[in-house]
Design a protein around this motif. Structure first.
Motif, PDB file in Angstrom:
ATOM      1  N   HIS A   4      32.645  37.517  35.109  1.00 52.64           N
ATOM      2  CA  HIS A   4      32.779  38.301  36.331  1.00 52.64           C
ATOM      3  C   HIS A   4      32.693  37.401  37.578  1.00 52.64           C
ATOM      4  O   HIS A   4      33.480  37.562  38.533  1.00 52.64           O
ATOM      5  N   LEU A   5      31.791  36.450  37.577  1.00 52.04           N
ATOM      6  CA  LEU A   5      31.632  35.538  38.708  1.00 52.04           C
ATOM      7  C   LEU A   5      32.881  34.684  38.897  1.00 52.04           C
ATOM      8  O   LEU A   5      33.345  34.462  40.028  1.00 52.04           O
ATOM      9  N   GLN A   6      33.485  34.229  37.775  1.00 49.92           N
ATOM     10  CA  GLN A   6      34.689  33.415  37.847  1.00 49.92           C
ATOM     11  C   GLN A   6      35.854  34.207  38.446  1.00 49.92           C
ATOM     12  O   GLN A   6      36.616  33.714  39.280  1.00 49.92           O
ATOM     13  N   GLN A   7      36.004  35.496  38.040  1.00 50.66           N
ATOM     14  CA  GLN A   7      37.083  36.337  38.565  1.00 50.66           C
ATOM     15  C   GLN A   7      36.924  36.566  40.064  1.00 50.66           C
ATOM     16  O   GLN A   7      37.901  36.574  40.824  1.00 50.66           O
ATOM     17  N   LYS A   8      35.700  36.728  40.529  1.00 53.59           N
ATOM     18  CA  LYS A   8      35.443  36.952  41.953  1.00 53.59           C
ATOM     19  C   LYS A   8      35.846  35.719  42.771  1.00 53.59           C
ATOM     20  O   LYS A   8      36.503  35.835  43.821  1.00 53.59           O
ATOM     21  N   ASN A   9      35.486  34.527  42.310  1.00 53.41           N
ATOM     22  CA  ASN A   9      35.832  33.290  43.018  1.00 53.41           C
ATOM     23  C   ASN A   9      37.338  33.083  43.086  1.00 53.41           C
ATOM     24  O   ASN A   9      37.887  32.690  44.119  1.00 53.41           O
ATOM     25  N   ASP A  10      38.037  33.366  41.988  1.00 58.81           N
ATOM     26  CA  ASP A  10      39.493  33.214  41.967  1.00 58.81           C
ATOM     27  C   ASP A  10      40.153  34.147  42.975  1.00 58.81           C
ATOM     28  O   ASP A  10      41.119  33.775  43.662  1.00 58.81           O
ATOM     29  N   PHE A  11      39.696  35.403  43.064  1.00 57.26           N
ATOM     30  CA  PHE A  11      40.303  36.368  43.992  1.00 57.26           C
ATOM     31  C   PHE A  11      40.096  35.937  45.447  1.00 57.26           C
ATOM     32  O   PHE A  11      41.014  36.024  46.277  1.00 57.26           O
ATOM     33  N   GLU A  12      38.911  35.483  45.790  1.00 55.22           N
ATOM     34  CA  GLU A  12      38.635  35.076  47.173  1.00 55.22           C
ATOM     35  C   GLU A  12      39.498  33.878  47.570  1.00 55.22           C
ATOM     36  O   GLU A  12      39.978  33.786  48.709  1.00 55.22           O
ATOM     37  N   THR A  13      39.744  32.966  46.647  1.00 60.67           N
ATOM     38  CA  THR A  13      40.613  31.820  46.930  1.00 60.67           C
ATOM     39  C   THR A  13      42.037  32.273  47.205  1.00 60.67           C
ATOM     40  O   THR A  13      42.684  31.842  48.160  1.00 60.67           O
ATOM     41  N   TRP A  14      42.558  33.184  46.375  1.00 63.31           N
ATOM     42  CA  TRP A  14      43.940  33.703  46.557  1.00 63.31           C
ATOM     43  C   TRP A  14      44.071  34.451  47.869  1.00 63.31           C
ATOM     44  O   TRP A  14      45.058  34.317  48.588  1.00 63.31           O
ATOM     45  N   GLN A  15      43.055  35.236  48.231  1.00 61.59           N
ATOM     46  CA  GLN A  15      43.086  36.005  49.477  1.00 61.59           C
ATOM     47  C   GLN A  15      43.160  35.072  50.689  1.00 61.59           C
ATOM     48  O   GLN A  15      43.911  35.322  51.649  1.00 61.59           O
ATOM     49  N   ALA A  16      42.417  33.980  50.680  1.00 59.24           N
ATOM     50  CA  ALA A  16      42.420  33.036  51.806  1.00 59.24           C
ATOM     51  C   ALA A  16      43.783  32.381  51.975  1.00 59.24           C
ATOM     52  O   ALA A  16      44.280  32.191  53.101  1.00 59.24           O
ATOM     53  N   ILE A  17      44.424  32.049  50.855  1.00 65.24           N
ATOM     54  CA  ILE A  17      45.757  31.424  50.903  1.00 65.24           C
ATOM     55  C   ILE A  17      46.765  32.386  51.515  1.00 65.24           C
ATOM     56  O   ILE A  17      47.583  32.019  52.373  1.00 65.24           O
ATOM     57  N   GLN A  18      46.773  33.661  51.091  1.00 69.75           N
ATOM     58  CA  GLN A  18      47.727  34.647  51.591  1.00 69.75           C
ATOM     59  C   GLN A  18      47.537  34.884  53.095  1.00 69.75           C
ATOM     60  O   GLN A  18      48.508  35.036  53.854  1.00 69.75           O
TER      61      GLN A  18
END
Length: 732
Positions: A198-212
């Motif tokens: 769950h922690l790994q999925q949260k970090n991945d989403f926040e990274t993608w959001q910043a790029i967009q």
């Protein structure tokens, strides 16, 4: 003694004795009491010996408190007769008795107590006696045989019987502790893994959001200098222009314009509508009709031309009603009316249920058809009933005798003999196909009488035997008729057969035989008693029709015990009704009697249908010989048959001779066969559509019967043919 141990051999000086109870205690601690089984199916099943007061228990084994029981062959048990007015419930039990004067395990009938609402007897279970219940059976009051449907199997009920199972169980507490320890270890591991994922999925989403987000800001920065003030103003003006054009189109085409005042005539309408300069597809207007239209209508707006008004199916609209409001929309040279029109079909008032309205090309109509709901009675004056011929079969040798019908609609006919092999009983199916035949084996002869009931067929032959057969015409038993053979036989719905028996010409009786052919009762008749017909009643008793005993009568006998009791006897007024032809038991238990009537002033009054209730009381008498029916002035009734109609009424077939005098004093005779129905509720005669007449009887009915299961009537005609008619109804 504190310590007990079993079983060891004896030795010199140390004798060790063991009792039967020691072995029983051992097995009783290991195995439960009950029936031994094979693949989960217990044995020792209880069944009814049909037509008797016996049940029997099939082979099998059981254990009761460690004691073994074995039954190697079916064992028959006899039940006592029930009381005349009360039912009783018996149990078939397997009893362990450890008392010194008994010491056995045996099968017994444990008789219950007679009562209005009887209950089965309780099982005895104490320190000496222990009982298992295999089955219980209810004995119906005033009967002399057991009914298989009243038997209840109790072998699988653990509180009453049950099957043997091991009393030894394996402790599972240690297994449970080991399982809980393993599960808790695994549970913690799984929870740790889930939290990391769950922690790994949260970090991945926040990274993608910043790029967009960064890519969007970069795009905005790249176009902000392109849209200067002039470009933005031009774009806004263009958008406003498009919006106004679209609004104008909606107002011009899609908006429904209301016309308050319509001019012209009822069929040729005119109107003035502002802002309409031409007819465009989609133009819609609404208007009130000032009067009823009488022909195809047109509408002319602002003098642009008269446009036909049509329905959605393309036909002209011509049924406007005064004060009605109508909406039309223009398309391709026509105003199409909205919300009315379409396909109406060709239904008429008589096709639609009374009081229900429906749309037509001529507007709304109201139905006139009278409908009857399922299960409701249709008035007889609204129904036309007839019997249409379905098939005809030629005889196999000579004219057929009386016949019977089984519950599946098959018919059984006995034929006259023309050779040693022709005296046989023939089974037809409901389609008229021969299924099987039976030829008496004792010696050839004519089948004189046939009846069917339950799963049995009884046929009386003039070789002085009555043959008892199953429905497939397999012989069960040949029963001798005594010194004088009889044509009289009846079979009730349980398969019991009633047969007239004559020891001499002076001593007569009717004997009752069960479905296996064993004699189980007798109705003693007086000397010189002349039986005309035997009938099985709806309550499986015996009714007898006699022409002189010493007067014409109907008698009923009840077989509550071996010697039958005469329930009632009703004398028949032959002076009024004439000679007797035939009696039949109707569906409700009443008895209908056919007579030939009496002569009066060169014509015959009658024949008659006289009906008696289940107590022997006359409830109706209907004469067929009146001016309302064709057999008026019949001089001779030479054949009269009847059978139940399936609705507690009667279907009759009357054959008679009529004479017509000619001017030269000669006479012509006509034979006529007329079939009618006598309804039970009104006792009024109705034609059923089967009638013949001519100089000779071309369609004489020699016997008739009715199949309730299929609404079929079967006849024998004068040539021995078998004819089948189907009952049909049509509403008038």
């Amino acid at each position: 003694m504190a310590e007990i141990f079993k079983f060891f051999n004896s030795a010199p000086g140390d004798e060790r004795w063991h009792y039967a109870s020691d072995f029983a205690d051992y097995f009783g601690n290991v195995l439960s009491s009950g029936l031994l089984h094979k693949n989960g199916t217990p044995n020792l099943q209880v069944k009814v010996n049909a037509g008797t007061m016996q049940t029997y228990v099939e082979a099998g084994e059981a254990l009761i408190q460690g004691y073994q029981y074995q039954n190697t062959t079916p064992l028959f048990l006899t039940h006592g007769l029930p009381e005349p007015n009360l039912d009783r419930i018996d149990r078939i039990v397997l009893r362990l008795d450890k008392r010194n004067n008994a010491r056995f395990i045996r099968l017994f009938v444990k008789e219950g107590v007679s009562a209005t609402n009887p209950v089965p007897p309780s099982l005895q279970r104490d320190q000496y006696v222990f009982e298992l219940s295999l089955a219980q059976i209810r004995l119906t009051k005033n009967t002399s045989s057991l009914e298989p449907l009243k038997l209840v199997d109790e072998r699988m009920k653990e509180d009453l019987c049950g099957i043997v199972y091991s009393l030894i169980s394996v402790p599972t507490s240690v297994f449970q502790q080991q399982w809980d320890y393993w599960f808790n270890l695994k549970k913690q591991t799984l929870e740790d893994d889930m939290e990391a994922w769950h922690l790994q999925q949260k970090n991945d989403f926040e990274t993608w959001q910043a790029i967009q987000k960064q890519e969007y800001l970069t795009w905005i920065e790249s176009i902000k200098d392109i849209l200067d003030e002039n470009v933005a103003a031009n774009l806004a003006a263009k958008i406003a222009e498009l919006e106004q054009g679209f609004a104008n189109h909606i107002v011009d085409v899609s908006h429904i314009k209301w016309i308050e005042t319509v001019g012209g005539t009822a069929n040729v309408l005119t109107a003035t509508v502002p802002d309409i300069t031409s007819y465009k597809n989609g133009l819609a207007v609404s208007f009130p009709a000032t009067s009823n239209s009488t022909a195809a209508m047109t509408l002319n707006i602002n003098g642009l031309g008269a446009i036909p008004i049509k329905k959605a199916n393309g036909t002209a609209f011509s049924n406007a009603k005064a004060n009605g409001v109508y909406t039309v929309r223009y398309r391709a040279g026509a105003f199409i009316i909205q919300g009315e029109g379409g396909e109406y079909g060709n239904a008429k008032e008589g096709d639609v249920v009374q009081g229900v309205t429906f749309g037509t090309e001529q507007g709304v109509k109201t139905g006139t058809l009278v409908a009857y709901k399922a299960g409701s009675a249709i008035p007889s004056n609204k129904v036309k009933e007839k019997f249409s011929e379905k098939w005809v079969r030629t005889p196999i040798n000579s004219q057929g005798r009386p016949f019977g019908i089984d519950r599946f609609g098959n018919i059984y006919i006995g034929y006259n003999y023309t050779s040693q092999t022709d005296g046989r009983l023939v089974k037809y199916n409901k389609s008229g196909q021969i299924v099987k035949s039976f030829t008496p084996s004792e010696q050839y002869g004519t089948i004189m009488g046939v009846d069917v009931g339950g799963d049995r067929v009884a046929a009386v032959c003039d070789d002085r035997y009555t043959y008892l057969l199953d429905l497939d015409l397999n012989l069960i038993k040949a029963i001798p008729a005594g010194t004088y053979f009889s044509t009289h036989v009846a079979v009730d719905s349980l398969g019991n057969t009633y047969m007239q028996y004559s020891d001499t010409f002076e001593v007569r009786s009717v004997r009752k035989y069960n479905p296996s052919g064993a004699q189980v009762g007798v109705a003693q008749l007086t000397n010189h008693f002349r039986t005309m017909q035997l009938m099985a009643t709806t309550d499986n008793q015996l009714a007898i029709l006699t022409a002189d005993s010493p007067v014409a009568s109907i008698l009923k006998f009840t077989f509550a015990s071996y010697i039958a009791t005469k329930s009632w006897e009703t004398a028949i007024d032959t002076v009024q009704y004439g000679s007797l032809y035939q009696a039949r038991v109707l569906n409700n238990g009443n008895i209908a009697l056919a007579t030939n009537g009496t002569g009066f002033n060169q014509r015959r009054d009658g024949p008659w249908v006289v009906t008696y209730d289940t107590g022997g009381n006359k409830i109706s008498s209907v004469a067929l010989g009146s001016a309302n029916y064709e057999n008026y002035s019949y001089r001779w009734t030479y054949r009269f048959n009847l059978c139940p109609d399936g609705e507690n009424g009667v279907i009759t077939s009357v054959a008679a001779i009529s004479y017509i005098s000619l001017s030269d004093d000669t006479k012509i005779s006509f034979a006529t066969e007329i079939v009618r129905r006598l309804r039970a509720n009104t006792y009024s005669l109705e034609h059923v559509g089967v009638a013949t007449s001519g100089e000779s009887s071309i369609f004489a009915v020699s016997w008739m019967n009715y199949s309730l299961a299929d609404d079929l009537i079967y006849y024998h005609d004068s040539a021995g043919r078998v004819r089948c008619f189907k009952k049909e109804y049509t509403l008038i």
